[in-house]
Design an enzyme around this catalytic site. Structure first.
Site, short mmCIF file in Angstrom:
data_model
loop_
_atom_site.label_atom_id
_atom_site.label_comp_id
_atom_site.label_asym_id
_atom_site.label_seq_id
_atom_site.Cartn_x
_atom_site.Cartn_y
_atom_site.Cartn_z
N ASN A 139 -5.12 -10.03 7.68
CA ASN A 139 -4.05 -10.64 6.90
C ASN A 139 -2.74 -10.41 7.64
O ASN A 139 -2.38 -9.26 7.89
CB ASN A 139 -3.94 -10.01 5.51
CG ASN A 139 -5.11 -10.33 4.61
OD1 ASN A 139 -6.07 -10.98 5.01
ND2 ASN A 139 -5.06 -9.85 3.38
N HIS B 258 -9.41 -6.44 -4.83
CA HIS B 258 -8.10 -6.97 -4.47
C HIS B 258 -7.06 -6.36 -5.42
O HIS B 258 -6.39 -7.07 -6.16
CB HIS B 258 -8.09 -8.50 -4.53
CG HIS B 258 -6.98 -9.13 -3.75
ND1 HIS B 258 -7.20 -10.12 -2.81
CD2 HIS B 258 -5.65 -8.92 -3.75
CE1 HIS B 258 -6.04 -10.49 -2.28
NE2 HIS B 258 -5.09 -9.79 -2.85
N GLU C 290 -6.51 -5.51 2.20
CA GLU C 290 -5.28 -4.81 2.59
C GLU C 290 -5.29 -3.33 2.18
O GLU C 290 -4.53 -2.90 1.30
CB GLU C 290 -4.05 -5.53 2.04
CG GLU C 290 -3.93 -6.96 2.56
CD GLU C 290 -2.61 -7.62 2.21
OE1 GLU C 290 -1.85 -7.06 1.39
OE2 GLU C 290 -2.34 -8.70 2.77
#
Length: 505
Positions: A329, A141, A186
């Site tokens: 997301n 992350h 992401e």
């Protein structure tokens, strides 16, 4: 106009508490998410090494909106049991957390394993197990060890091996208590905002070049780790592994304009399809329109070799199908206004390669300039994923709204209410296979370059107090009721008093 009239009508029904559906299907799960660098603190404690966000915030503090950093953050390294107590209060089914690569492997490589990093995550996982809260664990992350960034980071193909070694260790040490893994959070943000711009650490502004080098490495690394888990650990640990892809959803500003409709599809292929198409499409590889557009732009720039090239047959096959679930997301929707070069696009750049002009002038406000509240955009993204990727199982791995620190956070509650309503609509009306929902985030935390100036938490965190006390916002009670009943709360206490007065009139 009919399209937008329908949207306005649906929003009005939601505001009046007249949503078509309120109850979630059997087996649907709810949780909340955090990320290691955003909450843990203890940035140089007990063997943890410097990561790229430590380096950025310490050497270029002016790049953070309020001058804060992640040195202490929410102090979850020391207060993780308080975090678990908050999770118990909310009644969530699962907790999405991430592991700090630099806390586990200080050099970034497998040559030295930090025993304190292993201890810390074992303690956290055991505390969750005691409360029957399932961990959903992200391997990466955004907090890359600086030692690996010094070697080129995600633009260096050797990262495939380093990431595989790191993942192998994590599967081996923690996999007996983890049934759900996420490789990358992401990937667009990792590649475009960190290697194609200065929006995220390490802030390598290699626009139109570094971002595409990054995506090649990242997708290959993801695939290798998926195959590692699938072949070595799944037979014993019986879990699943996925990737969380983020996307702003792009709509045409005029749905009757065929050119804008076509450009919106191109923009969505560039944004979401960049990482989803190689994994979830039947043909695999980057979207054809990406390859075509970048090749055309590269030729116009006088380049012999396009800045983005399609994977060879080996890698197309190796990457395709490497995710058990499509993690999404999603926060917001932007509009396409027409063809051309976006005014903010650099040359060369991913944004210029799209060939469309965008605007954020749509929907309602949040505390973040980029986050426009457009619930129907989320429904359209989910429908698009169903049709584009052969009806995959979908897990919402992040969704949420920002505030400025208020405890009576009616705008966040309304955001949850409206976006959850759209999820129900696509589940029941369109048959989209959504399995679960993750609210971002458990508590106010270090929100990257926004610092603590934008807050997404269900719990308010006072960062001026050394004890970092957490205080439940009204949205925490909303989410608690949602988790308990599996139904969107209808209580008047969760509705903005100003809106209630207008409704009653």
């Amino acid at each position: 106009m009919a399209y937008w009239t329908t949207i306005i009508g649906l929003l009005a029904l939601t505001q009046l508490g007249l949503a078509k559906y309120t109850k979630f299907p059997e087996g649907f799960t709810f949780g909340v998410a955090t990320a290691s660098h955003q909450i843990e603190g203890a940035w140089n404690v007990s063997g943890k090494s410097e990561n790229v966000w430590d380096r950025l915030t310490h050497t270029r503090p002016w790049m953070i909106a309020d001058g804060t950093n992640g040195d202490i953050a929410c102090d979850s390294y020391n207060r993780y049991r308080e975090d678990v107590e908050e999770l118990v209060y909310l009644g969530v089914d699962f907790y999405r957390l991430s592991l700090s690569w630099a806390r586990i492997l200080p050099t970034g490589r497998i040559d030295y394993v930090n025993p304190d990093g292993i201890r810390y995550y074992n303690d956290l996982l055991n505390a969750l197990a005691e409360q029957n809260i399932e961990p959903l664990v992200t391997l990466f992350h955004w907090d890359l060890p600086q030692a690996l960034q010094d070697l080129g980071g995600w633009a260096n193909p050797r990262m495939i091996d380093y990431f595989q070694d790191y993942a192998d260790l994590c599967f081996r040490e923690f996999g007996d208590r983890i049934k759900s893994w996420i490789t990358f959070n992401e990937p667009y943000e990792i590649c475009e905002d960190a290697y194609g711009d200065e929006k995220k650490a390490p802030a390598i502004d290699s626009h139109g070049v570094g971002n595409y080098l990054c995506s090649d490495t990242l997708l290959k690394a993801h695939a290798e780790v998926f195959h590692l888990y699938n072949e070595t650990y799944r037979p014993v640990q019986n879990g699943n592994i996925m990737i969380s892809i983020n996307s702003i959803w792009y709509e045409p500003s005029d749905p009757a304009d065929a050119e804008q409709v076509a450009l919106a599809e191109i923009a969505n292929q560039f944004k979401f399809g960049w990482f989803a198409h190689p994994i979830f499409s039947e043909e695999g590889g980057y979207p054809a329109i990406m390859i075509e557009n970048v090749a055309r732009q590269s030729a116009a720039e006088g380049l012999r070799i396009p800045r983005l090239q399609q994977f060879d047959d080996y890698w197309i096959d190796r990457i395709r199908g490497t995710s058990d679930i499509l993690g999404i997301n999603h926060y917001t929707t932007h509009l396409i206004t027409g063809p051309g070069v976006d005014p903010i696009a650099k040359s060369p750049s991913w944004l210029k390669d799209i060939g469309a002009v965008t605007t954020m002038e749509v929907g309602g406000d949040s505390a973040s300039e980029w986050l426009r509240i457009v619930p129907t955009g989320f429904a359209n993204l989910l429908r698009w994923c169903k049709s584009s990727y052969n009806d995959p199982p979908i897990f919402i791995t992040e969704n949420g709204c920002s505030d400025r620190g208020e405890l009576e956070d009616y705008n966040r509650i309304k955001y949850f209410n409206d976006y959850l309503t759209e999820i129900l609509n696509v589940i029941y009306d369109d048959g989209v296979n959504v399995l679960g929902y993750t609210a971002w985030t458990l508590m106010d935390n270090f929100e990257w370059r926004a610092g603590f100036s934008e807050r997404f938490g269900l719990y308010y965190v006072n960062i001026t107090d050394p004890e970092r006390p957490r205080t439940a916002k009204l949205s925490a009670d909303y989410y608690k009721q949602l988790c308990a009943t599996r139904e969107i709360p209808q209580d008047d206490r969760f509705k903005d008093p100003a809106l209630r007065v207008r409704t009653e009139l």
